[in-house]
Design an enzyme around this catalytic site. Structure first.
Site, mmCIF file in Angstrom:
data_model
loop_
_atom_site.group_PDB
_atom_site.id
_atom_site.type_symbol
_atom_site.label_atom_id
_atom_site.label_comp_id
_atom_site.label_asym_id
_atom_site.label_seq_id
_atom_site.Cartn_x
_atom_site.Cartn_y
_atom_site.Cartn_z
ATOM 1 N N CYS A 221 -9.693 -11.426 21.419
ATOM 2 C CA CYS A 221 -9.047 -10.500 20.492
ATOM 3 C C CYS A 221 -7.948 -9.692 21.177
ATOM 4 C CB CYS A 221 -10.077 -9.561 19.861
ATOM 5 S SG CYS A 221 -10.978 -8.545 21.049
ATOM 6 N N CYS B 121 0.837 -1.204 0.000
ATOM 7 C CA CYS B 121 0.000 0.000 0.000
ATOM 8 C C CYS B 121 0.873 1.255 0.000
ATOM 9 C CB CYS B 121 -0.914 0.012 1.219
ATOM 10 S SG CYS B 121 -1.944 1.494 1.320
#
Length: 430
Positions: free
Chosen positions: A386, A59
């Site tokens: 998480c 990116c």
């Protein structure tokens, strides 16, 4: 790498230095930005000698945008570092012996592509020269970076970032719209794309917004999520369908689920499928089993469990997710689930479960929930986490209670190019 965007070095006196812009193996010239009594921080000024694990990010915005803090680190090394962060958390925070932690934690599972894996991105809203702009949060400031695409979003929909941000920037500046953020959810499996406009309630040019966005992107749903309350404690005042279906559909495994804009759904669908597989494999559900699913969301685990067991007690505190859960159960034609709205501790099912799934938010399990789980006669618990830190804390609580002990922890890379990692921990009766 630490559990964050920074690499870890040590000064000559042994003090830990967290270095932004570096990866393991780099030799860098760095500028000290913070010098505390226990640790220091620095930022990379020059990469003097690059690591063998340093790569050129796919990116072009990676050094500017805050969404890909590990993009300069090779993907195989990312997987190694994520596992090590989990092991380190168990040792430092859970007080597990180092050899036991190493034995417990499996190699990181990488279920999908390192780029183009996300089904959701959120556009931040900022102001430039008095005009509202949409883009990504900057890596090192509160500003907004305008981008043409997001390489983390599924490839088919990457261009929607530019289309939506351009359209909403035009609308906001010409109509005085109050926007707080804009969500984009997209599925290459169902070909559905939803745009969610987050902001306060009040007058809103519904028809104009729907027309401009329809002209700029092939969306299947456009909704407005209205919020109220102070910035740090926003509450949903309502969700208004402006055009299309009013929700987003995704296929996970053999199930198709519908999710409303405020509801949580894993941003990596292939990764979510792998987590479901690991949970079911670890619990080995039987037709006669009674299951419990706490923090169940829209039903990611509830539905596959209900296909395999006699009965499921499912608890979720977030109102929009409870409504999605009930709708998904109806669509799946499942009537062996008791879907309860409320806090997991206060609404803990009054039943004896054989198998249990818990998938709490980042804060992990409350101490009273660990206690109630430890009083269950279940043969196994699947804890989906998480955050390695709160997982380590909660496993220490389970160990203290003495009923269940962890037998495996599998890191699953749902978030390539970032430091975040999902873990599936299987606990069995001690």
């Amino acid at each position: 790498m630490g559990y964050g965007p920074e690499a870890v070095a040590h000064a000559a006196d042994g003090k830990t230095v967290f270095v932004s812009g570096a990866v393991p193996g780099d030799t860098v010239a760095a500028e000290l930005t913070e010098d505390g009594p226990r640790f220091s921080r620095a930022r990379t000024v020059e990469v003097v000698e690059p690591s063998a694990d340093r790569v050129v990010p796919e990116c072009p915005y990676a050094t500017l945008c805050g969404g890909c803090p590990w993009a300069a680190l090779s993907y195989p090394r990312q997987a190694i570092e994520k596992r090590q962060n989990v092991v380190s958390s168990l040792v430092r925070l859970g007080h597990f012996p180092a050899d036991e932690a190493e034995h417990l934690v499996a190699q990181t599972v990488t279920p999908g592509k390192p780029w183009g894996y996300r089904n959701k991105v959120e556009l931040a809203v900022g102001t430039t020269n008095g005009r509202l702009t949409l883009g990504m949060h900057a890596a090192a400031s509160d500003s907004v970076v305008k981008v043409k695409e997001c390489k983390l979003l599924q490839k088919k929909f990457q261009g929607s970032v530019k289309s939506v941000s351009g359209a909403m920037g035009y609308l906001a500046n010409s109509h005085g719209l109050q926007l707080e953020r804009v969500g984009i959810r997209a599925s290459a499996r169902t070909n559905e794309l939803e745009v969610a406009l987050w902001g306060p309630s009040g007058p809103f040019p519904r028809a104009q917004v729907a027309k401009v966005l329809a002209d700029s992107t092939k969306m299947t749903s456009l909704v407005r999520v209205m919020q109220k309350g102070p910035a740090k404690a926003r509450k949903i005042a309502g969700v208004e369908r402006l055009s299309g279906k009013g929700s987003w559909g995704e296929r996970i495994g053999s199930e198709t689920m519908r999710v409303s804009a405020p509801s949580f759904f894993q941003v990596n669908t292939a990764g979510a499928e792998k987590i479901v597989e690991l949970v079911l494999e670890g619990l080995a559900p039987d037709d006669d089993d009674e299951a419990m699913d706490l923090y169940c969301g829209a039903g990611t685990f509830t539905i596959p469990l209900a296909r395999r067991v006699g009965f499921v007690s499912a608890v979720e505190s977030y109102g929009p997710a409870v409504r999605d859960l009930r709708r998904n159960l109806e669509s799946a034609r499942l009537d062996n689930v008791d879907a309860v709205g409320g806090d997991a501790g206060r609404e803990f099912p009054d039943t004896d479960a054989d198998i249990i799934v818990v998938d709490p938010p980042r804060a992990g399990l409350a101490a009273d929930v660990v206690r109630q789980l430890s009083e269950q006669p279940a043969r196994a618990i699947a804890y989906v986490s998480c955050d390695p830190a709160t997982l380590a804390r909660d496993l220490a609580r389970f160990r203290e209670a003495g009923t269940f002990k962890p037998v495996s922890v599998t890191p699953v890379d749902l978030f390539p190019q970032t430091f975040h990692v999902e873990d599936v921990c299987i606990l069995r009766r001690a």
